[in-house]
Design a protein around this motif. Structure first.
Motif, PDB file in Angstrom:
ATOM      1  N   VAL A   9      11.783   2.363  14.916  1.00  0.00           N
ATOM      2  CA  VAL A   9      10.123   2.544  14.810  1.00  0.00           C
ATOM      3  C   VAL A   9      10.287   3.743  15.088  1.00  0.00           C
ATOM      4  O   VAL A   9       9.780   4.211  15.862  1.00  0.00           O
ATOM      5  CB  VAL A   9       9.457   1.834  14.297  1.00  0.00           C
ATOM      6  N   VAL A  10       9.528   4.655  13.826  1.00  0.00           N
ATOM      7  CA  VAL A  10       9.049   5.940  14.210  1.00  0.00           C
ATOM      8  C   VAL A  10       7.192   5.640  14.036  1.00  0.00           C
ATOM      9  O   VAL A  10       6.729   5.558  12.925  1.00  0.00           O
ATOM     10  CB  VAL A  10       8.687   7.122  13.457  1.00  0.00           C
ATOM     11  N   VAL A  11       6.000   5.750  15.120  1.00  0.00           N
ATOM     12  CA  VAL A  11       5.163   5.628  14.737  1.00  0.00           C
ATOM     13  C   VAL A  11       4.779   7.318  14.795  1.00  0.00           C
ATOM     14  O   VAL A  11       5.334   8.286  14.848  1.00  0.00           O
ATOM     15  CB  VAL A  11       4.292   5.499  16.147  1.00  0.00           C
ATOM     16  N   VAL A  12       3.940   6.664  13.369  1.00  0.00           N
ATOM     17  CA  VAL A  12       2.972   8.079  12.690  1.00  0.00           C
ATOM     18  C   VAL A  12       0.865   8.302  12.880  1.00  0.00           C
ATOM     19  O   VAL A  12       1.413   6.706  12.677  1.00  0.00           O
ATOM     20  CB  VAL A  12       3.562   8.209  11.222  1.00  0.00           C
ATOM     21  N   TYR A  13       1.276   8.756  14.134  1.00  0.00           N
ATOM     22  CA  TYR A  13      -0.821   8.696  13.564  1.00  0.00           C
ATOM     23  C   TYR A  13      -1.200   8.933  12.485  1.00  0.00           C
ATOM     24  O   TYR A  13      -0.287   9.956  12.142  1.00  0.00           O
ATOM     25  CB  TYR A  13      -1.169   9.553  15.344  1.00  0.00           C
ATOM     26  N   ARG A  14      -2.624   8.617  12.603  1.00  0.00           N
ATOM     27  CA  ARG A  14      -2.908   8.751  11.670  1.00  0.00           C
ATOM     28  C   ARG A  14      -4.085   9.910  11.644  1.00  0.00           C
ATOM     29  O   ARG A  14      -5.240  10.144  12.177  1.00  0.00           O
ATOM     30  CB  ARG A  14      -4.173   7.467  10.999  1.00  0.00           C
ATOM     31  N   ASP A  15      -3.518  10.797  11.555  1.00  0.00           N
ATOM     32  CA  ASP A  15      -3.727  12.094  12.348  1.00  0.00           C
ATOM     33  C   ASP A  15      -3.294  13.418  10.659  1.00  0.00           C
ATOM     34  O   ASP A  15      -2.086  13.083  10.405  1.00  0.00           O
ATOM     35  CB  ASP A  15      -2.767  12.876  13.648  1.00  0.00           C
ATOM     36  N   LEU A  16      -3.443  14.616  11.047  1.00  0.00           N
ATOM     37  CA  LEU A  16      -2.799  15.168   9.556  1.00  0.00           C
ATOM     38  C   LEU A  16      -2.155  15.500   9.826  1.00  0.00           C
ATOM     39  O   LEU A  16      -0.875  16.232   9.255  1.00  0.00           O
ATOM     40  CB  LEU A  16      -4.389  15.967   8.725  1.00  0.00           C
ATOM     41  N   ASP A  36       0.082  19.748   1.169  1.00  0.00           N
ATOM     42  CA  ASP A  36      -0.587  21.266   1.531  1.00  0.00           C
ATOM     43  C   ASP A  36      -1.336  21.580   1.077  1.00  0.00           C
ATOM     44  O   ASP A  36      -2.529  21.606   1.473  1.00  0.00           O
ATOM     45  CB  ASP A  36       0.815  22.336   2.435  1.00  0.00           C
ATOM     46  N   LEU A  37      -1.917  21.078  -0.254  1.00  0.00           N
ATOM     47  CA  LEU A  37      -1.845  21.907  -1.387  1.00  0.00           C
ATOM     48  C   LEU A  37      -3.390  21.467  -1.180  1.00  0.00           C
ATOM     49  O   LEU A  37      -4.289  21.845  -1.632  1.00  0.00           O
ATOM     50  CB  LEU A  37      -1.942  21.968  -2.727  1.00  0.00           C
ATOM     51  N   GLU A  38      -3.317  20.104  -1.038  1.00  0.00           N
ATOM     52  CA  GLU A  38      -4.807  19.093  -1.596  1.00  0.00           C
ATOM     53  C   GLU A  38      -5.398  19.062   0.161  1.00  0.00           C
ATOM     54  O   GLU A  38      -6.214  18.710   0.292  1.00  0.00           O
ATOM     55  CB  GLU A  38      -3.833  17.380  -1.575  1.00  0.00           C
ATOM     56  N   ARG A  39      -4.517  19.883   0.940  1.00  0.00           N
ATOM     57  CA  ARG A  39      -4.895  19.010   2.568  1.00  0.00           C
ATOM     58  C   ARG A  39      -6.121  20.227   2.551  1.00  0.00           C
ATOM     59  O   ARG A  39      -6.988  20.163   3.557  1.00  0.00           O
ATOM     60  CB  ARG A  39      -3.937  19.503   3.470  1.00  0.00           C
ATOM     61  N   GLU A  40      -6.346  21.525   2.394  1.00  0.00           N
ATOM     62  CA  GLU A  40      -6.443  22.705   1.654  1.00  0.00           C
ATOM     63  C   GLU A  40      -8.101  22.326   1.684  1.00  0.00           C
ATOM     64  O   GLU A  40      -9.282  22.757   1.857  1.00  0.00           O
ATOM     65  CB  GLU A  40      -6.084  23.832   0.810  1.00  0.00           C
ATOM     66  N   TYR A  41      -8.248  21.793   0.310  1.00  0.00           N
ATOM     67  CA  TYR A  41      -9.363  21.622   0.060  1.00  0.00           C
ATOM     68  C   TYR A  41      -9.833  19.882   0.763  1.00  0.00           C
ATOM     69  O   TYR A  41     -10.770  19.469  -0.044  1.00  0.00           O
ATOM     70  CB  TYR A  41      -9.368  20.794  -1.070  1.00  0.00           C
ATOM     71  N   GLY A  42      -9.280  19.239   1.253  1.00  0.00           N
ATOM     72  CA  GLY A  42      -9.860  18.421   2.121  1.00  0.00           C
ATOM     73  C   GLY A  42      -9.549  17.082   1.442  1.00  0.00           C
ATOM     74  O   GLY A  42      -9.456  16.816   0.852  1.00  0.00           O
ATOM     75  N   PHE A  43      -9.585  15.634   2.501  1.00  0.00           N
ATOM     76  CA  PHE A  43      -9.375  14.262   1.657  1.00  0.00           C
ATOM     77  C   PHE A  43     -10.298  13.782   1.914  1.00  0.00           C
ATOM     78  O   PHE A  43     -10.900  13.376   3.055  1.00  0.00           O
ATOM     79  CB  PHE A  43      -8.266  13.857   2.444  1.00  0.00           C
ATOM     80  N   TRP A  51      -1.968   9.035   2.222  1.00  0.00           N
ATOM     81  CA  TRP A  51      -0.715   9.959   2.299  1.00  0.00           C
ATOM     82  C   TRP A  51      -0.105   9.416   4.073  1.00  0.00           C
ATOM     83  O   TRP A  51       0.653   9.751   4.202  1.00  0.00           O
ATOM     84  CB  TRP A  51      -1.522  11.353   3.111  1.00  0.00           C
ATOM     85  N   TRP A  52      -0.982   8.893   5.202  1.00  0.00           N
ATOM     86  CA  TRP A  52      -0.497   8.181   6.285  1.00  0.00           C
ATOM     87  C   TRP A  52       0.299   6.881   5.894  1.00  0.00           C
ATOM     88  O   TRP A  52       1.538   6.745   6.126  1.00  0.00           O
ATOM     89  CB  TRP A  52      -1.696   7.322   7.288  1.00  0.00           C
ATOM     90  N   THR A  53      -0.098   6.666   4.620  1.00  0.00           N
ATOM     91  CA  THR A  53       1.188   5.274   4.351  1.00  0.00           C
ATOM     92  C   THR A  53       2.129   5.875   3.798  1.00  0.00           C
ATOM     93  O   THR A  53       3.406   5.020   4.461  1.00  0.00           O
ATOM     94  CB  THR A  53       0.689   4.430   3.499  1.00  0.00           C
TER      95      THR A  53
END
Length: 63
Positions: A9-16, A36-43, A51-53
């Motif tokens: 299992v690869v653990v992905v932390y809930r971090d941008l 990347d595009l959506e990140r520019e405007y904030g989540f 996105w984390w899922t």
């Protein structure tokens, strides 16, 4: 990046940055571009969770 390999299992932390790296390594190119595009405007919290899922699923596809 704080990816961890826990057995199969690869653990992905809930971090941008971790989410982005998981999408870069394991996701589809269009997902990374959209992220990347959506990140520019904030989540919103809900969008970050989606996105984390997505990133976690891409890093750990069903067998």
């Amino acid at each position: 990046m704080r990816f961890e390999q826990d057995g199969a299992v690869v653990v992905v932390y809930r971090d941008l940055d971790d989410i982005r790296e998981a999408l870069r390594r394991y996701g589809e190119p269009d997902e990374l571009a959209r992220f990347d595009l959506e990140r520019e405007y904030g989540f919103t919290e809900e969008e970050l969770t989606e996105w984390w899922t997505t990133a976690t699923s891409a890093a750990n596809p069903p067998t």
